[in-house]
Design an enzyme around this catalytic site. Structure first.
Site, short mmCIF file in Angstrom:
data_model
loop_
_atom_site.label_atom_id
_atom_site.label_comp_id
_atom_site.label_asym_id
_atom_site.label_seq_id
_atom_site.Cartn_x
_atom_site.Cartn_y
_atom_site.Cartn_z
N PRO A 204 -18.74 -14.52 -27.07
CA PRO A 204 -19.75 -13.76 -26.33
C PRO A 204 -20.40 -12.65 -27.17
O PRO A 204 -19.78 -12.08 -28.07
CB PRO A 204 -18.98 -13.21 -25.14
CG PRO A 204 -17.90 -14.23 -24.91
CD PRO A 204 -17.52 -14.73 -26.28
N LEU A 205 -21.67 -12.38 -26.89
CA LEU A 205 -22.49 -11.42 -27.63
C LEU A 205 -21.79 -10.07 -27.78
O LEU A 205 -21.20 -9.56 -26.83
CB LEU A 205 -23.79 -11.17 -26.86
CG LEU A 205 -24.80 -12.32 -26.79
CD1 LEU A 205 -25.83 -12.03 -25.71
CD2 LEU A 205 -25.46 -12.51 -28.15
N PHE B 164 -25.74 -21.16 -24.15
CA PHE B 164 -25.11 -19.98 -24.77
C PHE B 164 -25.90 -18.70 -24.43
O PHE B 164 -26.16 -17.87 -25.32
CB PHE B 164 -25.01 -20.13 -26.29
CG PHE B 164 -24.07 -21.21 -26.78
CD1 PHE B 164 -23.13 -21.78 -25.93
CD2 PHE B 164 -24.11 -21.65 -28.10
CE1 PHE B 164 -22.25 -22.78 -26.39
CE2 PHE B 164 -23.24 -22.64 -28.56
CZ PHE B 164 -22.32 -23.20 -27.71
N PRO B 165 -26.28 -18.49 -23.16
CA PRO B 165 -27.05 -17.28 -22.82
C PRO B 165 -26.26 -15.99 -23.09
O PRO B 165 -26.86 -14.94 -23.30
CB PRO B 165 -27.34 -17.45 -21.32
CG PRO B 165 -26.25 -18.34 -20.82
CD PRO B 165 -25.99 -19.30 -21.97
N LEU B 166 -24.93 -16.13 -23.08
CA LEU B 166 -24.08 -14.96 -23.34
C LEU B 166 -23.50 -15.01 -24.74
O LEU B 166 -22.62 -14.22 -25.09
CB LEU B 166 -22.94 -14.89 -22.31
CG LEU B 166 -23.38 -14.81 -20.84
CD1 LEU B 166 -22.18 -14.92 -19.91
CD2 LEU B 166 -24.12 -13.49 -20.61
N GLY B 167 -23.95 -15.97 -25.54
CA GLY B 167 -23.43 -16.10 -26.90
C GLY B 167 -22.47 -17.26 -27.06
O GLY B 167 -22.02 -17.53 -28.17
N GLY B 168 -22.10 -17.93 -25.95
CA GLY B 168 -21.25 -19.11 -26.04
C GLY B 168 -19.79 -18.78 -26.26
O GLY B 168 -19.26 -17.85 -25.65
N PHE B 169 -19.17 -19.52 -27.20
CA PHE B 169 -17.71 -19.40 -27.37
C PHE B 169 -17.31 -18.01 -27.87
O PHE B 169 -16.19 -17.57 -27.64
CB PHE B 169 -17.19 -20.50 -28.30
CG PHE B 169 -17.34 -21.86 -27.71
CD1 PHE B 169 -16.48 -22.30 -26.71
CD2 PHE B 169 -18.35 -22.72 -28.13
CE1 PHE B 169 -16.61 -23.56 -26.15
CE2 PHE B 169 -18.50 -23.99 -27.56
CZ PHE B 169 -17.62 -24.41 -26.57
N TYR C 223 -18.17 -33.38 -20.95
CA TYR C 223 -17.28 -32.22 -20.85
C TYR C 223 -15.95 -32.70 -20.29
O TYR C 223 -15.85 -33.10 -19.14
CB TYR C 223 -17.87 -31.13 -19.95
CG TYR C 223 -19.17 -30.52 -20.45
CD1 TYR C 223 -19.51 -30.55 -21.79
CD2 TYR C 223 -20.05 -29.90 -19.57
CE1 TYR C 223 -20.69 -29.99 -22.25
CE2 TYR C 223 -21.24 -29.33 -20.02
CZ TYR C 223 -21.55 -29.39 -21.36
OH TYR C 223 -22.72 -28.83 -21.81
N1 LIG Z 1 -27.21 -28.57 -24.19
C1 LIG Z 1 -26.21 -28.17 -24.95
O1 LIG Z 1 -26.06 -28.60 -26.09
C2 LIG Z 1 -25.24 -27.16 -24.42
C3 LIG Z 1 -24.33 -26.56 -25.31
C4 LIG Z 1 -23.47 -25.60 -24.78
C5 LIG Z 1 -23.51 -25.28 -23.45
N2 LIG Z 1 -24.41 -25.90 -22.60
C6 LIG Z 1 -24.51 -25.51 -21.17
O2 LIG Z 1 -24.81 -24.13 -21.12
C7 LIG Z 1 -23.89 -23.46 -20.25
C8 LIG Z 1 -23.71 -22.04 -20.71
O3 LIG Z 1 -23.15 -22.01 -22.01
P1 LIG Z 1 -21.64 -21.58 -22.29
O4 LIG Z 1 -20.86 -21.58 -21.04
O5 LIG Z 1 -21.16 -22.43 -23.40
O6 LIG Z 1 -21.82 -20.15 -22.91
P2 LIG Z 1 -22.20 -18.71 -22.30
O7 LIG Z 1 -22.66 -18.85 -20.89
O8 LIG Z 1 -23.09 -18.07 -23.28
O9 LIG Z 1 -20.83 -17.93 -22.39
C9 LIG Z 1 -19.65 -18.41 -21.84
C10 LIG Z 1 -18.51 -17.59 -22.44
O10 LIG Z 1 -18.66 -16.25 -22.04
C11 LIG Z 1 -17.55 -15.83 -21.27
N3 LIG Z 1 -18.08 -15.04 -20.16
C12 LIG Z 1 -18.84 -15.46 -19.12
N4 LIG Z 1 -19.18 -14.44 -18.33
C13 LIG Z 1 -18.63 -13.33 -18.87
C14 LIG Z 1 -18.61 -11.97 -18.50
N5 LIG Z 1 -19.25 -11.54 -17.42
N6 LIG Z 1 -17.93 -11.11 -19.29
C15 LIG Z 1 -17.27 -11.52 -20.40
N7 LIG Z 1 -17.25 -12.81 -20.80
C16 LIG Z 1 -17.92 -13.71 -20.04
C17 LIG Z 1 -16.86 -17.09 -20.82
O11 LIG Z 1 -15.47 -16.91 -20.70
P3 LIG Z 1 -14.73 -16.88 -19.26
O12 LIG Z 1 -14.57 -18.30 -18.84
O13 LIG Z 1 -13.45 -16.20 -19.56
O14 LIG Z 1 -15.61 -16.10 -18.33
C18 LIG Z 1 -17.17 -18.03 -21.96
O15 LIG Z 1 -16.26 -17.84 -23.02
C19 LIG Z 1 -22.62 -24.33 -20.35
O16 LIG Z 1 -21.77 -24.09 -19.27
C20 LIG Z 1 -23.21 -25.72 -20.40
O17 LIG Z 1 -23.49 -26.16 -19.09
C21 LIG Z 1 -25.27 -26.81 -23.08
#
Ligand SMILES: NC(=O)c1ccc[n+]([C@@H]2O[C@H](COP(=O)([O-])OP(=O)(O)OC[C@H]3O[C@@H](n4cnc5c(N)ncnc54)[C@H](OP(=O)(O)O)[C@@H]3O)[C@@H](O)[C@H]2O)c1
Length: 289
Positions: free
Chosen positions: A220-221, A213-218, A63
């Protein structure tokens, strides 16, 4: 302040962590490449997470690359004794920000040393081997050679525990012949439920499942049902999405990612949200649709 312990705990290798953790990927620059627009804000988010009781942070040295780990170190080192930092290896970034496989013994060893140096630790708590047979989702392919490299680094004391990411059930079974696999980190959320049976099998073996991507990732859901359920409960859609995951299976550990203090607080408050049966049933239908 939210008591995140209300969401309970689960075993992650030899450590017990709270089920609400934090994913640090969003702390790098746009496209998870280069420095963030606001480094001080990134540091503040990490410190607020730990102050709120988060004891499980997910990261990787790819990252940024390097940037997210360096920010974690600046924000939190020396680390609290109860903090478990989970990282991953198996990919490297191109100069064009692309994500490329990096599975040779030399690349994996280099990645472990990069994580150790940038996090400022002598051993990594948990290292996930991020499989890249298909970058977008689990695909069959042999895991023996790269896991043997990690198991060797574990014997040398550089890695405490090993997990798999973007993995199939067969790869976990094969991997277990080489190393104890303490967690699986795959894409999974309300709308993306390909791992339903896998999660149940992992729960039966006491293995942590950490949805990325618990919230849908890039992107969001977004779902009318999710918004309606949230409005009915006086919660936000993102809180409901996280509470659904907490209810889905006891071995699920959450690592929602955010670069915003407001979103961090909102997400952690999901620990106190309990979903009635009818809400669960309505939400379950989203994935089935
Ligand atoms: N193993 C793998 O291949 C892999 C791939 C992807 C990710 N990951 C890990 O999984 C973690 C979680 O995934 P992720 O961060 O990509 O996706 P996520 O948690 O599903 O969603 C993050 C996105 O949601 C937004 N968000 C977060 N909280 C919110 C809220 N309360 N209201 C509205 N929008 C919100 C964030 O933007 P803001 O910053 O504006 O809040 C960001 O755009 C990563 O941080 C990483 O450590 C692992």
């Amino acid at each position: 302040m939210t008591d995140i312990a209300q969401a309970g705990t689960f075993q992650l290798g030899d450590r017990r962590v709270k089920r609400l953790g934090y994913g640090a990927m969003q702390l790098a620059g746009p496209g998870v490449f280069g420095p963030p627009r606001d480094r001080a804000a990134a540091i503040a988010v990490l410190r607020a997470a730990v102050a709120a009781g988060v004891d499980h942070i997910d990261t990787s040295d790819f990252y940024g690359p390097h940037v997210t780990n360096q920010i974690i170190r600046e924000a939190l080192h020396p680390y609290p004794d109860d903090l478990v930092i989970v990282t991953k290896v198996g990919a490297k970034r191109g100069a064009d920000a692309s994500w490329n496989p990096a599975f040779s013994a030399a690349e994996l060893t280099q990645a472990v040393h990069d994580n150790l140096r940038n996090l400022g630790v002598e051993a990594l708590d948990v290292v996930n081997l991020r499989l890249m047979f298909d970058v977008h989702g689990p695909a069959e392919g042999p895991v023996e050679a790269p896991l043997t490299v990690l198991a060797d680094l574990q014997r040398r004391g550089l890695i405490r525990r090993i997990g798999l990411s973007n993995a199939t059930p067969r790869q976990v079974a094969d991997g277990r012949r080489i190393a104890d696999i303490v967690c699986v980190q795959n894409q999974y959320n309300l709308a993306h439920r390909g791992d339903d049976a896998f999660i149940d099998a992992l729960a039966a073996s006491g293995t942590a499942y950490v949805p990325f991507f618990p919230l849908g990732g890039f992107s969001p859901l977004q779902s009318g049902t999710l918004s309606e359920v949230a409005a009915g409960l006086g919660a936000t859609p993102m809180q409901v999405a996280l509470a659904w995951l907490l209810r889905r299976s006891p071995n699920i550990l959450l690592i929602p990612g955010t670069s915003s203090l407001g979103h961090l607080r909102e997400n952690l408050a999901a620990a106190e949200l309990s979903l009635p049966e009818e809400a669960m049933a309505a939400l379950d239908r989203i994935g089935a649709a």
